[in-house]
Design a protein around this motif. Structure first.
Motif, PDB file in Angstrom:
ATOM      1  N   UNK A 191      -7.895   7.235  -9.812  1.00  0.00           N
ATOM      2  CA  UNK A 191      -6.265   6.982 -10.667  1.00  0.00           C
ATOM      3  C   UNK A 191      -4.847   7.017 -10.899  1.00  0.00           C
ATOM      4  N   UNK A 192      -4.679   7.597 -10.477  1.00  0.00           N
ATOM      5  CA  UNK A 192      -2.638   8.008  -9.791  1.00  0.00           C
ATOM      6  C   UNK A 192      -2.402   6.984  -8.719  1.00  0.00           C
ATOM      7  N   UNK A 193      -3.246   6.195  -8.273  1.00  0.00           N
ATOM      8  CA  UNK A 193      -3.025   4.533  -7.320  1.00  0.00           C
ATOM      9  C   UNK A 193      -2.001   4.307  -7.793  1.00  0.00           C
ATOM     10  N   UNK A 194      -0.452   3.965  -7.566  1.00  0.00           N
ATOM     11  CA  UNK A 194       0.676   2.672  -7.806  1.00  0.00           C
ATOM     12  C   UNK A 194       1.086   1.873  -6.457  1.00  0.00           C
ATOM     13  N   UNK A 195       2.102   1.276  -7.062  1.00  0.00           N
ATOM     14  CA  UNK A 195       2.632   0.373  -6.251  1.00  0.00           C
ATOM     15  C   UNK A 195       3.760   0.341  -5.699  1.00  0.00           C
ATOM     16  N   UNK A 196       4.285   0.159  -4.890  1.00  0.00           N
ATOM     17  CA  UNK A 196       5.769   0.020  -4.339  1.00  0.00           C
ATOM     18  C   UNK A 196       6.201  -1.243  -5.312  1.00  0.00           C
ATOM     19  N   UNK A 197       7.496  -1.044  -6.030  1.00  0.00           N
ATOM     20  CA  UNK A 197       8.128  -2.328  -7.082  1.00  0.00           C
ATOM     21  C   UNK A 197       9.202  -3.645  -5.613  1.00  0.00           C
ATOM     22  N   UNK A 198       8.357  -4.800  -5.251  1.00  0.00           N
ATOM     23  CA  UNK A 198       9.049  -4.623  -3.618  1.00  0.00           C
ATOM     24  C   UNK A 198       8.209  -4.121  -2.965  1.00  0.00           C
ATOM     25  N   UNK A 199       8.372  -4.620  -2.176  1.00  0.00           N
ATOM     26  CA  UNK A 199       8.024  -4.370  -0.241  1.00  0.00           C
ATOM     27  C   UNK A 199       8.779  -3.756   0.582  1.00  0.00           C
ATOM     28  N   UNK A 200       8.657  -3.939   1.647  1.00  0.00           N
ATOM     29  CA  UNK A 200       9.857  -3.113   3.067  1.00  0.00           C
ATOM     30  C   UNK A 200      10.329  -3.788   2.648  1.00  0.00           C
ATOM     31  N   UNK A 201       9.962  -5.069   3.131  1.00  0.00           N
ATOM     32  CA  UNK A 201      11.642  -6.160   3.191  1.00  0.00           C
ATOM     33  C   UNK A 201      12.350  -5.969   2.337  1.00  0.00           C
TER      34      UNK A 201
ATOM     35  N   UNK B 188       5.905  -7.450   1.545  1.00  0.00           N
ATOM     36  CA  UNK B 188       6.282  -8.113   0.307  1.00  0.00           C
ATOM     37  C   UNK B 188       6.359  -7.997  -1.018  1.00  0.00           C
ATOM     38  N   UNK B 189       5.885  -7.116  -0.518  1.00  0.00           N
ATOM     39  CA  UNK B 189       4.706  -6.173  -2.547  1.00  0.00           C
ATOM     40  C   UNK B 189       3.793  -7.128  -2.954  1.00  0.00           C
ATOM     41  N   UNK B 190       2.918  -7.097  -2.744  1.00  0.00           N
ATOM     42  CA  UNK B 190       1.879  -8.980  -3.264  1.00  0.00           C
ATOM     43  C   UNK B 190       0.835  -7.817  -2.339  1.00  0.00           C
ATOM     44  N   UNK B 191       0.437  -8.067  -1.353  1.00  0.00           N
ATOM     45  CA  UNK B 191      -0.736  -7.166  -1.441  1.00  0.00           C
ATOM     46  C   UNK B 191      -0.617  -5.644  -1.614  1.00  0.00           C
ATOM     47  N   UNK B 192      -0.214  -5.260  -1.814  1.00  0.00           N
ATOM     48  CA  UNK B 192      -0.263  -3.509  -2.228  1.00  0.00           C
ATOM     49  C   UNK B 192      -0.451  -3.797  -3.459  1.00  0.00           C
ATOM     50  N   UNK B 193      -0.074  -4.519  -4.370  1.00  0.00           N
ATOM     51  CA  UNK B 193      -0.592  -4.598  -5.560  1.00  0.00           C
ATOM     52  C   UNK B 193      -2.107  -4.926  -5.608  1.00  0.00           C
TER      53      UNK B 193
ATOM     54  N   UNK C 216       9.304   2.829  -8.771  1.00  0.00           N
ATOM     55  CA  UNK C 216      10.588   1.382  -7.967  1.00  0.00           C
ATOM     56  C   UNK C 216      10.738   2.531  -6.635  1.00  0.00           C
ATOM     57  N   UNK C 217      12.100   1.741  -6.074  1.00  0.00           N
ATOM     58  CA  UNK C 217      12.492   1.955  -4.316  1.00  0.00           C
ATOM     59  C   UNK C 217      13.013   3.260  -4.923  1.00  0.00           C
ATOM     60  N   UNK C 218      13.967   3.446  -5.822  1.00  0.00           N
ATOM     61  CA  UNK C 218      14.868   4.655  -5.854  1.00  0.00           C
ATOM     62  C   UNK C 218      13.959   5.336  -6.409  1.00  0.00           C
ATOM     63  N   UNK C 219      13.352   5.683  -7.414  1.00  0.00           N
ATOM     64  CA  UNK C 219      12.420   6.491  -7.549  1.00  0.00           C
ATOM     65  C   UNK C 219      11.663   7.005  -6.537  1.00  0.00           C
ATOM     66  N   UNK C 220      11.020   6.472  -5.769  1.00  0.00           N
ATOM     67  CA  UNK C 220      10.528   7.140  -4.823  1.00  0.00           C
ATOM     68  C   UNK C 220      11.132   7.308  -3.381  1.00  0.00           C
ATOM     69  N   UNK C 221      12.549   6.630  -3.639  1.00  0.00           N
ATOM     70  CA  UNK C 221      13.569   7.572  -2.699  1.00  0.00           C
ATOM     71  C   UNK C 221      14.022   9.687  -2.053  1.00  0.00           C
TER      72      UNK C 221
ATOM     73  N   UNK D 290      -5.033  12.705  -6.000  1.00  0.00           N
ATOM     74  CA  UNK D 290      -3.487  12.632  -5.345  1.00  0.00           C
ATOM     75  C   UNK D 290      -2.497  11.505  -5.746  1.00  0.00           C
ATOM     76  N   UNK D 291      -1.328  11.866  -5.721  1.00  0.00           N
ATOM     77  CA  UNK D 291      -0.543  10.802  -6.494  1.00  0.00           C
ATOM     78  C   UNK D 291      -0.426   9.293  -4.839  1.00  0.00           C
ATOM     79  N   UNK D 292      -0.948   7.915  -5.726  1.00  0.00           N
ATOM     80  CA  UNK D 292      -0.295   7.155  -4.152  1.00  0.00           C
ATOM     81  C   UNK D 292       0.250   6.473  -4.227  1.00  0.00           C
ATOM     82  N   UNK D 293       1.469   5.797  -3.170  1.00  0.00           N
ATOM     83  CA  UNK D 293       1.954   4.633  -3.932  1.00  0.00           C
ATOM     84  C   UNK D 293       1.386   4.027  -2.173  1.00  0.00           C
ATOM     85  N   UNK D 294       1.307   2.390  -2.723  1.00  0.00           N
ATOM     86  CA  UNK D 294       1.423   1.066  -1.302  1.00  0.00           C
ATOM     87  C   UNK D 294       2.524   0.786  -1.189  1.00  0.00           C
ATOM     88  N   UNK D 295       3.030   0.208  -0.384  1.00  0.00           N
ATOM     89  CA  UNK D 295       3.444  -0.311  -0.154  1.00  0.00           C
ATOM     90  C   UNK D 295       3.217  -1.576   1.064  1.00  0.00           C
ATOM     91  N   UNK D 296       3.218  -2.841   1.240  1.00  0.00           N
ATOM     92  CA  UNK D 296       3.555  -3.359   2.088  1.00  0.00           C
ATOM     93  C   UNK D 296       4.905  -4.489   2.302  1.00  0.00           C
TER      94      UNK D 296
END
Length: 344
Positions: A321-331, A304-309, A241-246, A296-302
């Motif tokens: 294996x620790x790659x994750x995606x940001x729930x939502x995008x930079x927008x 609008x949150x689609x390409x990151x998935x 989530x954005x709050x968790x990443x923040x 390493x733990x990785x979080x991808x972001x784009x």
């Protein structure tokens, strides 16, 4: 007979069930309703015997292939269909039998060259050949107004007037009509002269369907939609989530790499603090040099949150294996008030 209509926007699909044998036939299924079909089949204890597409759809995504994989039921289409996954290829006058259900194919080209209607007792499933108050268009690939005229006036409209009409699209909120009602009230059927009918069809000047290219590509080949790719990728990727990443940025970010997949101009205008710029198009080529530690733990972001998935799924396939995606995008991050820093 069990009979149920399913709606997805203007699209209509139909589930027929034989109460004696519990055999079922599904006509013109729409991809977004796949889980609903599954639920109804289970609810009524039905076994799916046939999945039928009345033609190659150009305006929505058929669920036929997905349901074939899920239930092992054969897909039936007209013999002229280009779909490689059609198991039963029907010719004019041939019949499908599932328990007490008997559906006869009537080849009705015009909207597409592989269009067919299915006649059963008191009703006919007309696909896009005949709609309530309209007809299928003829300006899409393999459409032909001359063929549609012959299919309508030479075949379909010769059914008994009381025959119920169930089309693949309903824009009138009526559910069904009858052959007699359509002959009497359908504006396009008032053009009983071939030349006048063809001229009318040529003059419609309709906008192209929203998903024309993707629908034709997937329905003709059995390929995947973009939505399917995203859904499948999301099933194997956890999200942050954005709050968790923040909360993990700054002093607590040593065990976390944020990868920004956007192009350079967007990244330079503002990115998450400490984010590594790695455009999606370069991910596979640079991953070994940019991400030397696969633990390493990785979080991808784009944006609008689609390409990151898709990127997170790719990284997992590559062994991160620790790659994750940001729930939502930079927008969404920006709109939520989280900070972005420009490149210096």
């Amino acid at each position: 007979m069990l009979f149920e209509t399913f709606a997805a926007g203007g699209c209509r699909s139909y589930l027929l069930g034989c109460e004696t044998s519990c055999a079922a036939v599904l006509i013109d299924p729409e991809l977004s309703l796949t889980d609903r079909y599954r639920g109804r089949l289970n609810q009524h204890g039905l076994t799916l015997r046939y999945i039928v597409d009345t033609h190659t759809h150009a305006d929505h995504f058929s669920a036929s292939l997905a349901l074939r994989k899920a239930f092992g039921a054969p897909v039936a289409m007209h013999r002229l269909s280009a779909a490689p996954f059609a198991d039963v290829r029907l010719d004019d006058g041939e019949m499908l039998i599932a328990g007490t259900l008997k559906l006869t194919a009537m080849h009705t080209p015009g909207h597409t060259h592989d269009s067919m209607c299915l006649v059963m007792n008191d009703r006919v499933f007309t696909g896009d050949t005949l709609l309530i108050g309209g007809t299928g268009r003829t300006d899409l690939p393999t459409g032909d107004p001359h063929q549609l005229f012959d299919s309508l006036f030479g075949k379909l409209l010769k059914l008994p007037g009381e025959t119920l009409v169930f089309p693949a699209h309903d824009y009138k909120d009526r559910g069904h009509s009858t052959i007699a009602d359509e002959i009497r009230t359908n504006p396009r059927l008032q053009k009983t002269d071939r030349a006048a009918f063809v001229e009318m069809m040529h003059a419609l000047n309709l906008a192209a369907p929203t998903h024309l290219t993707e629908a034709l590509r997937t329905n003709m080949s059995g390929g995947k939609t973009v939505g399917q790719l995203l859904s499948e990728a999301a099933c194997g990727v956890p999200f942050l989530s954005m709050s968790e990443l923040g909360s993990r940025l700054g002093g607590n970010s040593r065990d976390l790499i944020v990868i920004d997949l956007r192009e350079k101009d967007d990244y330079d205008m503002g990115h998450i603090e400490g984010a590594l710029h790695l455009p999606r198009g370069q991910l596979e080529l640079r991953v070994n040099s940019e991400l030397p530690d696969p633990t390493m733990r990785i979080v991808t972001c784009c944006e609008y949150g689609k390409i990151s998935v898709l990127a997170a799924a790719t990284l997992r396939d590559l062994g991160f294996m620790r790659a994750t995606a940001l729930d939502g995008g930079i927008a969404a991050w920006r709109e939520a008030g989280f900070p972005l820093e420009p490149s210096r």
